[in-house]
Design a protein around this motif. Structure first.
Motif, PDB file in Angstrom:
ATOM      1  N   LEU A  41       0.822  -1.198   0.000  1.00 31.29           N
ATOM      2  CA  LEU A  41       0.000   0.000   0.000  1.00 31.29           C
ATOM      3  C   LEU A  41       0.866   1.262   0.000  1.00 31.29           C
ATOM      4  O   LEU A  41       0.493   2.275  -0.611  1.00 31.29           O
ATOM      5  CB  LEU A  41      -0.938   0.007   1.209  1.00 31.29           C
ATOM      6  CG  LEU A  41      -1.975  -1.116   1.281  1.00 31.29           C
ATOM      7  CD1 LEU A  41      -2.999  -0.816   2.370  1.00 31.29           C
ATOM      8  CD2 LEU A  41      -2.685  -1.307  -0.048  1.00 31.29           C
ATOM      9  N   GLN A  42       2.001   1.208   0.670  1.00 31.80           N
ATOM     10  CA  GLN A  42       2.917   2.341   0.675  1.00 31.80           C
ATOM     11  C   GLN A  42       3.434   2.619  -0.732  1.00 31.80           C
ATOM     12  O   GLN A  42       3.477   3.767  -1.197  1.00 31.80           O
ATOM     13  CB  GLN A  42       4.091   2.068   1.621  1.00 31.80           C
ATOM     14  CG  GLN A  42       5.123   3.185   1.682  1.00 31.80           C
ATOM     15  CD  GLN A  42       4.569   4.469   2.258  1.00 31.80           C
ATOM     16  OE1 GLN A  42       3.767   4.438   3.203  1.00 31.80           O
ATOM     17  NE2 GLN A  42       4.963   5.617   1.699  1.00 31.80           N
ATOM     18  N   THR A  43       3.810   1.560  -1.449  1.00 30.98           N
ATOM     19  CA  THR A  43       4.288   1.719  -2.820  1.00 30.98           C
ATOM     20  C   THR A  43       3.166   2.214  -3.738  1.00 30.98           C
ATOM     21  O   THR A  43       3.383   3.075  -4.597  1.00 30.98           O
ATOM     22  CB  THR A  43       4.828   0.376  -3.351  1.00 30.98           C
ATOM     23  OG1 THR A  43       5.904  -0.057  -2.506  1.00 30.98           O
ATOM     24  CG2 THR A  43       5.326   0.514  -4.776  1.00 30.98           C
ATOM     25  N   PHE A  44       1.964   1.697  -3.524  1.00 29.59           N
ATOM     26  CA  PHE A  44       0.819   2.062  -4.359  1.00 29.59           C
ATOM     27  C   PHE A  44       0.478   3.543  -4.229  1.00 29.59           C
ATOM     28  O   PHE A  44      -0.070   4.148  -5.160  1.00 29.59           O
ATOM     29  CB  PHE A  44      -0.387   1.202  -3.973  1.00 29.59           C
ATOM     30  CG  PHE A  44      -1.580   1.368  -4.877  1.00 29.59           C
ATOM     31  CD1 PHE A  44      -1.605   0.783  -6.128  1.00 29.59           C
ATOM     32  CD2 PHE A  44      -2.685   2.113  -4.467  1.00 29.59           C
ATOM     33  CE1 PHE A  44      -2.711   0.932  -6.971  1.00 29.59           C
ATOM     34  CE2 PHE A  44      -3.791   2.265  -5.293  1.00 29.59           C
ATOM     35  CZ  PHE A  44      -3.804   1.676  -6.548  1.00 29.59           C
ATOM     36  N   GLN A  45       0.817   4.140  -3.090  1.00 27.84           N
ATOM     37  CA  GLN A  45       0.533   5.566  -2.884  1.00 27.84           C
ATOM     38  C   GLN A  45       1.278   6.458  -3.867  1.00 27.84           C
ATOM     39  O   GLN A  45       0.903   7.614  -4.058  1.00 27.84           O
ATOM     40  CB  GLN A  45       0.878   5.967  -1.454  1.00 27.84           C
ATOM     41  CG  GLN A  45      -0.148   5.506  -0.428  1.00 27.84           C
ATOM     42  CD  GLN A  45       0.206   5.954   0.976  1.00 27.84           C
ATOM     43  OE1 GLN A  45       1.359   5.895   1.398  1.00 27.84           O
ATOM     44  NE2 GLN A  45      -0.777   6.422   1.706  1.00 27.84           N
ATOM     45  N   ASN A  46       2.316   5.940  -4.480  1.00 28.27           N
ATOM     46  CA  ASN A  46       3.081   6.728  -5.445  1.00 28.27           C
ATOM     47  C   ASN A  46       2.504   6.649  -6.861  1.00 28.27           C
ATOM     48  O   ASN A  46       3.054   7.248  -7.790  1.00 28.27           O
ATOM     49  CB  ASN A  46       4.543   6.254  -5.475  1.00 28.27           C
ATOM     50  CG  ASN A  46       5.229   6.414  -4.130  1.00 28.27           C
ATOM     51  OD1 ASN A  46       5.004   7.407  -3.432  1.00 28.27           O
ATOM     52  ND2 ASN A  46       6.052   5.445  -3.750  1.00 28.27           N
ATOM     53  N   SER A  47       1.415   5.908  -7.029  1.00 29.35           N
ATOM     54  CA  SER A  47       0.842   5.696  -8.359  1.00 29.35           C
ATOM     55  C   SER A  47      -0.205   6.760  -8.685  1.00 29.35           C
ATOM     56  O   SER A  47      -0.819   7.359  -7.800  1.00 29.35           O
ATOM     57  CB  SER A  47       0.208   4.308  -8.450  1.00 29.35           C
ATOM     58  OG  SER A  47      -0.949   4.237  -7.626  1.00 29.35           O
ATOM     59  N   GLU A  48      -0.410   6.960  -9.982  1.00 25.52           N
ATOM     60  CA  GLU A  48      -1.442   7.891 -10.433  1.00 25.52           C
ATOM     61  C   GLU A  48      -2.827   7.385 -10.057  1.00 25.52           C
ATOM     62  O   GLU A  48      -3.727   8.174  -9.749  1.00 25.52           O
ATOM     63  CB  GLU A  48      -1.343   8.063 -11.951  1.00 25.52           C
ATOM     64  CG  GLU A  48      -2.337   9.060 -12.526  1.00 25.52           C
ATOM     65  CD  GLU A  48      -2.179   9.237 -14.033  1.00 25.52           C
ATOM     66  OE1 GLU A  48      -3.063   9.868 -14.643  1.00 25.52           O
ATOM     67  OE2 GLU A  48      -1.177   8.730 -14.586  1.00 25.52           O
ATOM     68  N   ARG A  49      -2.995   6.070 -10.053  1.00 22.02           N
ATOM     69  CA  ARG A  49      -4.306   5.517  -9.702  1.00 22.02           C
ATOM     70  C   ARG A  49      -4.683   5.856  -8.269  1.00 22.02           C
ATOM     71  O   ARG A  49      -5.838   6.164  -7.978  1.00 22.02           O
ATOM     72  CB  ARG A  49      -4.323   3.996  -9.903  1.00 22.02           C
ATOM     73  CG  ARG A  49      -5.739   3.448 -10.000  1.00 22.02           C
ATOM     74  CD  ARG A  49      -5.851   1.934  -9.962  1.00 22.02           C
ATOM     75  NE  ARG A  49      -4.728   1.233 -10.505  1.00 22.02           N
ATOM     76  CZ  ARG A  49      -4.417  -0.013 -10.169  1.00 22.02           C
ATOM     77  NH1 ARG A  49      -5.168  -0.662  -9.285  1.00 22.02           N
ATOM     78  NH2 ARG A  49      -3.383  -0.620 -10.687  1.00 22.02           N
ATOM     79  N   TYR A  50      -3.705   5.821  -7.362  1.00 18.92           N
ATOM     80  CA  TYR A  50      -3.993   6.165  -5.973  1.00 18.92           C
ATOM     81  C   TYR A  50      -4.457   7.613  -5.873  1.00 18.92           C
ATOM     82  O   TYR A  50      -5.453   7.918  -5.188  1.00 18.92           O
ATOM     83  CB  TYR A  50      -2.761   5.961  -5.099  1.00 18.92           C
ATOM     84  CG  TYR A  50      -2.951   6.432  -3.674  1.00 18.92           C
ATOM     85  CD1 TYR A  50      -3.683   5.679  -2.757  1.00 18.92           C
ATOM     86  CD2 TYR A  50      -2.409   7.644  -3.242  1.00 18.92           C
ATOM     87  CE1 TYR A  50      -3.880   6.119  -1.457  1.00 18.92           C
ATOM     88  CE2 TYR A  50      -2.592   8.086  -1.941  1.00 18.92           C
ATOM     89  CZ  TYR A  50      -3.322   7.319  -1.052  1.00 18.92           C
ATOM     90  OH  TYR A  50      -3.522   7.764   0.239  1.00 18.92           O
ATOM     91  N   THR A  51      -3.791   8.512  -6.574  1.00 21.18           N
ATOM     92  CA  THR A  51      -4.172   9.922  -6.553  1.00 21.18           C
ATOM     93  C   THR A  51      -5.590  10.103  -7.081  1.00 21.18           C
ATOM     94  O   THR A  51      -6.407  10.826  -6.497  1.00 21.18           O
ATOM     95  CB  THR A  51      -3.197  10.758  -7.393  1.00 21.18           C
ATOM     96  OG1 THR A  51      -1.869  10.603  -6.865  1.00 21.18           O
ATOM     97  CG2 THR A  51      -3.577  12.226  -7.374  1.00 21.18           C
ATOM     98  N   ASP A  52      -5.901   9.428  -8.187  1.00 24.71           N
ATOM     99  CA  ASP A  52      -7.245   9.522  -8.775  1.00 24.71           C
ATOM    100  C   ASP A  52      -8.305   8.965  -7.831  1.00 24.71           C
ATOM    101  O   ASP A  52      -9.397   9.537  -7.695  1.00 24.71           O
ATOM    102  CB  ASP A  52      -7.290   8.774 -10.107  1.00 24.71           C
ATOM    103  CG  ASP A  52      -6.448   9.448 -11.189  1.00 24.71           C
ATOM    104  OD1 ASP A  52      -6.121  10.636 -11.028  1.00 24.71           O
ATOM    105  OD2 ASP A  52      -6.117   8.767 -12.173  1.00 24.71           O
ATOM    106  N   LEU A  53      -7.988   7.852  -7.157  1.00 24.04           N
ATOM    107  CA  LEU A  53      -8.951   7.242  -6.249  1.00 24.04           C
ATOM    108  C   LEU A  53      -9.178   8.109  -5.010  1.00 24.04           C
ATOM    109  O   LEU A  53     -10.295   8.183  -4.496  1.00 24.04           O
ATOM    110  CB  LEU A  53      -8.480   5.845  -5.843  1.00 24.04           C
ATOM    111  CG  LEU A  53      -8.576   4.774  -6.936  1.00 24.04           C
ATOM    112  CD1 LEU A  53      -7.884   3.491  -6.487  1.00 24.04           C
ATOM    113  CD2 LEU A  53     -10.023   4.491  -7.294  1.00 24.04           C
ATOM    114  N   CYS A  54      -8.126   8.780  -4.538  1.00 27.06           N
ATOM    115  CA  CYS A  54      -8.288   9.699  -3.409  1.00 27.06           C
ATOM    116  C   CYS A  54      -9.212  10.850  -3.793  1.00 27.06           C
ATOM    117  O   CYS A  54     -10.087  11.252  -3.013  1.00 27.06           O
ATOM    118  CB  CYS A  54      -6.931  10.242  -2.968  1.00 27.06           C
ATOM    119  SG  CYS A  54      -5.930   9.062  -2.058  1.00 27.06           S
TER     120      CYS A  54
END
Length: 339
Positions: free
Chosen positions: A166-179
């Motif tokens: 989850l920490q690594t996933f936070q650096n993804s564009e998808r995480y930003t879009d989902l937030c």
């Protein structure tokens, strides 16, 4: 009940896999020689309820297990069939049978927490083992804390390997879009918080098919920004369902077919009302199947809430299933399977 089974079955979405899931998996490994882990929500478009694809969830779970344990665990992924338990059951049974053959030493593990656990009653051919409830362990609350950036509210509820992922996933564009989408949905629900009753929204969708193609749009608004969808939207106070459907169809696609022809080409309609079909809240849609005669595909152009409108071949629709909004893939499938 048998002391040791050949196979244990454990079904879940695992969005994400938390300590309660891990404990249940360990219990399954105690009770059975091999465990079949079945992941639901296969090939759905990423949203705040299902942020991670099947292959990502499998990798997350594998990272929590030793090589020796992994030799005893089988991973299966199954689509959600919101409107047909039989199709979902057939998919589960078929995949499980490929592993177990005709073995009758099978147990399914789970917890009957609420109405969402009804699927545990659909397998009378297997023994059932109640796992009990793990307090304060819920993927829903973990996702909420994750999208709000509240690490202290979820790190102690997930295995270390999941925390790393989850920490690594936070650096993804998808995480930003989902937030961003999570914040939008929270604000959307808050706007209705003062209503005397929980709102129920009514929408319409148009399934326009011609010569093996279905008319689709790309959404330009949240939720589901950028996803492929059917043309449709909310019904207005002064129109019938058919009028609302035709209005949204014209607004979003600029379809060059006269309204009387479209109205006369309606073959069937159906209500799609799964309580979990929309993250905005209780949303019931009335979908209309419009079958146009074969020939050159009419001109279309995106408008209103659609970035783009185009005729998508049915083969391409299946290929891009993971990019299709909410339950629209299942809505199309419902109609085209009949013609």
């Amino acid at each position: 009940m048998k002391t040791k089974y050949k196979y244990g079955i454990y079904i879940g979405r695992f969005q994400p896999f938390h300590l309660g899931h891990l404990r249940t998996l360990k219990l399954a490994l105690e009770k059975a020689e091999q465990v079949i882990l079945i992941l639901g929500s296969h090939r759905v478009a990423a949203d705040t309820r299902n942020p991670w694809r099947s292959e990502e969830r499998i990798a997350m779970i594998q990272a929590c297990l030793s090589p020796e344990i992994l030799l005893r665990v089988h991973f299966l992924a199954v689509r959600d069939w919101l409107y047909s338990d039989n199709l979902w059951l057939a998919a589960v049974q078929q995949q499980v049978l490929e592993i177990t053959a005709v073995c009758d030493s099978v147990v399914i593990l789970g917890h009957r927490k609420d109405s969402s656990s009804y699927y545990l009653n659909l397998f009378p051919q297997w023994d059932y083992l109640e796992t009990g409830h793990y307090s304060d362990l819920s993927s829903t609350t973990i996702r909420a804390a994750y999208f709000k950036g509240e690490k202290s509210n979820y790190l102690n509820k997930i295995p270390p390997a999941i925390a790393d992922y989850l920490q690594t996933f936070q650096n993804s564009e998808r995480y930003t879009d989902l937030c961003d989408e999570y914040q939008f949905l929270q604000a959307y629900k808050q706007a209705w918080a003062t209503a005397p009753y929980a709102p129920t929204f009514v929408t319409t969708d148009a399934v326009v098919v011609q010569a093996g193609h279905v008319l689709m749009v790309r959404r330009k608004a949240k939720p589901g920004l950028g996803l492929i969808a059917l043309p449709g939207g909310f019904i207005q106070q002064n129109e019938t369902l058919v009028e609302g459907m035709l209005r949204e169809l014209k607004e979003e696609t600029r379809l060059k077919v006269p309204l009387p022809v479209l109205r006369g080409s309606i073959v069937e309609s159906h209500v799609f009302d799964s309580p979990v079909r929309s993250l905005r809240g209780r949303t019931i849609t009335h979908a209309y199947f419009i079958q146009l005669p074969g020939g050159e595909l009419p001109t279309v152009k995106g408008g209103d809430d659609a970035q783009k409108a185009w005729w998508m071949s049915l083969a391409d629709l299946y290929a891009q299933e993971e990019q299709i909004y909410e339950d629209h893939f299942q809505i199309v499938q419902h109609f085209v399977s009949k013609v």
